[in-house]
Design a protein around this motif. Structure first.
Motif: not given
Length: 624
Positions: A436-454
């Motif tokens: 088991a290799d869990h996602p980084r806790p910040e990964a979802a927020a980083v993806i969300s930020w990119l989507r909302t910043h062009e």
């Protein structure tokens, strides 16, 4: 002494100031004619020297802005404004000193990294390493793996090593950006570049100086300093239009007034220092600001590209996930025992560099299983490892690859965040190791930020199996998934992604080709030097994907500052030229005013050092 060093460093400024003062003195004692001839001769020599430099630039394929300065100097001499011509010469020659000063201010964090690079190591003598502080000081490049080193209080750790003393406190802010000291226990890894706390510590070197973390950072900083920013190209986009507008305004003023002096009065306000100096200072400031944040960008061209990214692609393991899978289940098959297949798999994985290999070896060590050496071993890139262990052929790898050698292989059903290593022995399916290799806790927020910043398109490019890739992508908010890819397939997909530019983020050796092929390659380099770090344009020194947001934000802020500084210079110059067309600004006053324009643009360019901090939003809940 320092004053004389400055005079020696900038001889053109020194000579110009001496001539300028001499001409003013001659003018004051009613010897203006002599002063005029001296000024004319000196400026003429400077014009010829500038023209020679322009010809060299043209031969290299670069047409710059010096033509404006040359025309302004010739025009002011022609109409008898020799004081103004000397001010222009002083401005141009002083531009080098001004750029040096602003550049040193902008590069202060890069320079701080270089200045702190450890040079000496205290090697404990073998006979005394256990109970004495008797040392031999050696250059850090001569430290060998296995040497025991003494790190005194407040000293910089010279090479990567394992802590031998019971505990130690280290300041790793120059490596990770973390301002609080960290405590390491005996056996923990201590990175070069960290500053020891208040107690002496012993460490055992595990890497040579050239392979250690801080030296790798220094190498990246040198690469960033040596690479040329897109400043020349950025300035050249404005050079021809600005030159044309300036000459048209000056010519129009001459034609309307019928006075050639008006041509010179307008043109002295069109000198090109804002374009030639402000933009380079902004880019240097951006590189320095990024270094302070734990991100090394390899040159100004990278800043311009990362500021414009419209698509982003991510590797999975070690990038979107934490990169340290843990064994959670062993599922034997065909009569094999769980300890048996784990022992055989771990023995084979001794010859693999894959992140799962390390996890399997650690799991075997935790169960105190003895690993066997291989008579022969080879790693099939991205597929798995094949080894002859105790007379048996052991294969560990992806299901498709293992199935090609053991047709009875059965795919395992996996839960979210789980990955599997399939094992075959002598052509028979032996079982599955589930990790088991869990996602980084910040990964979802980083993806969300990119989507909302062009960033219009976000994809995952991974060599892992589809089920594992889909589970991780689902958790972090990525819907476009390309799984079970070979390195050349990653490169092909990255090349086809639209819109451009494309940023690729990865961390493994297998990511190096696609990082090099992407418009902007970003390597997660916190865990040591890798081929990925060498191939990438951006290296994140902190083990956090959140620094990717800092990198993009700093790039955009820096490019915005550089362009704004250029437009401030152009806007003020054109506005002042229009005013000068009326004849209200004498040539000497215009030349002095242009110095203020230069200063304003350079001071604004230094704003690149103060990029605003970015706060990540709370990650959205994944769709069900």
């Amino acid at each position: 002494m320092r004053f004389f060093r400055l005079l020696w460093r900038y001889p053109a400024i020194t000579a110009t100031v001496i001539v300028f003062i001499g001409v003013l003195v001659l003018h004051a004692v009613d010897a203006a004619v002599v002063g005029r001839w001296i000024a004319t001769a000196y400026v003429s020599v400077f014009v010829v020297w500038t023209l020679i430099g322009m010809v060299r630039d043209v031969l290299r394929g670069h047409v710059g802005l010096d033509i404006l300065a040359v025309v302004a100097m010739v025009a002011t001499l022609a109409v008898g404004e020799y004081i103004a011509s000397l001010i222009i010469v002083l401005m141009l020659s002083g531009g080098e000193a001004l750029e040096d000063f602003a550049g040193r201010r902008a590069k202060r964090d890069l320079s701080a990294l270089l200045d702190r690079s450890p040079r000496i190591a205290h090697v404990l003598l073998p006979s005394h390493a256990a109970d004495s502080d008797e040392v031999r000081d050696v250059p850090v490049d001569e430290v060998a793996v296995g040497d025991v080193l003494l790190v005194r209080p407040s000293e910089i750790v010279p090479v990567d090593g394992l802590l031998l003393t019971e505990t130690g406190t280290f300041d790793e802010s120059s490596l990770t950006g973390e301002s609080m000291p960290v405590t390491r226990e005996s056996g923990g890894e201590v990175l070069s570049g960290a500053i020891n706390g208040s107690r002496a510590a012993r460490i055992q070197a595990v890497r040579l100086s050239s392979d250690s973390q801080y030296q790798q950072i220094v190498a990246l900083v040198h690469a960033a300093e040596d690479s040329h920013a897109p400043v020349v190209r950025l300035a050249d986009r404005f050079a021809i239009p600005f030159t044309a507008v300036s000459l048209v305004l000056a010519g129009t003023a001459w034609a309307i007034s019928g006075d050639a002096t008006r041509f010179a009065e307008v043109l002295v306000l069109a000198t090109p220092c804002p374009l030639l100096i402000a933009a380079p200072v902004a880019f240097l400031g951006g590189l320095s600001r990024a270094a302070k944040a734990g991100v090394i960008m390899k040159g100004g061209a990278v800043i311009e590209q990362i500021a414009r990214i419209r698509s982003a692609a991510f590797d999975k393991t070690g990038t979107l996930t934490q990169g340290r899978p843990e064994l959670v289940d062993v599922r034997p098959a065909n009569g094999f025992d769980s300890d048996e297949i784990l022992q055989l798999a771990a023995s084979a994985e001794q010859y693999s560099t894959h992140v799962l290999a390390d996890s399997i070896r650690r799991a075997a060590a935790a169960r105190e299983l003895l690993l066997h050496g291989a008579y022969e071993a080879r790693e099939e890139a991205t597929n798995g490892v094949v080894a002859e262990i105790e007379g048996r052929q052991v294969v560990v790898g992806k299901p498709a690859y293992v199935a090609s050698l053991a047709p009875d292989t059965v795919r395992a059903t996996l839960e979210v965040s789980e990955a599997a290593a399939y094992v075959a022995v002598d052509g028979r399916f032996a079982g599955v190791l589930v990790l088991a290799d869990h996602p980084r806790p910040e990964a979802a927020a980083v993806i969300s930020w990119l989507r909302t910043h062009e960033v219009d398109r976000v994809a995952m490019l991974t060599g892992d199996v589809s089920s594992t890739a889909e589970s991780v992508a689902h958790q972090v908010g990525i819907s476009e998934i390309h799984a079970e890819l070979l390195p050349h397939e990653k490169v092909h997909l990255a090349a086809e992604l639209q819109p451009r530019p494309v940023m690729m983020v990865g961390d493994g050796v297998n990511d190096a080709p696609v990082l090099a092929a992407a418009d902007v390659g970003v390597a997660m380099g916190a865990k040591g030097a890798t081929a990925a770090g060498q191939a990438a344009d951006v290296v994140i020194l902190v083990d956090s994907l959140a620094k990717l947001v800092d990198a993009v934000s700093i790039g955009r802020h820096t490019l915005r500052v550089a362009l704004t500084a250029i437009w401030i210079g152009i806007g003020l110059s054109i506005g002042l030229m229009i005013v000068a067309m009326t004849g209200v600004i004498p040539a000497v006053v215009g030349a002095l005013v242009q110095e203020l324009v230069d200063l304003a643009t350079i001071l604004y360019a230094l704003r690149a050092l103060s990029a605003p901090s970015t706060v990540l939003p709370a990650p959205p809940s994944p769709e069900r």
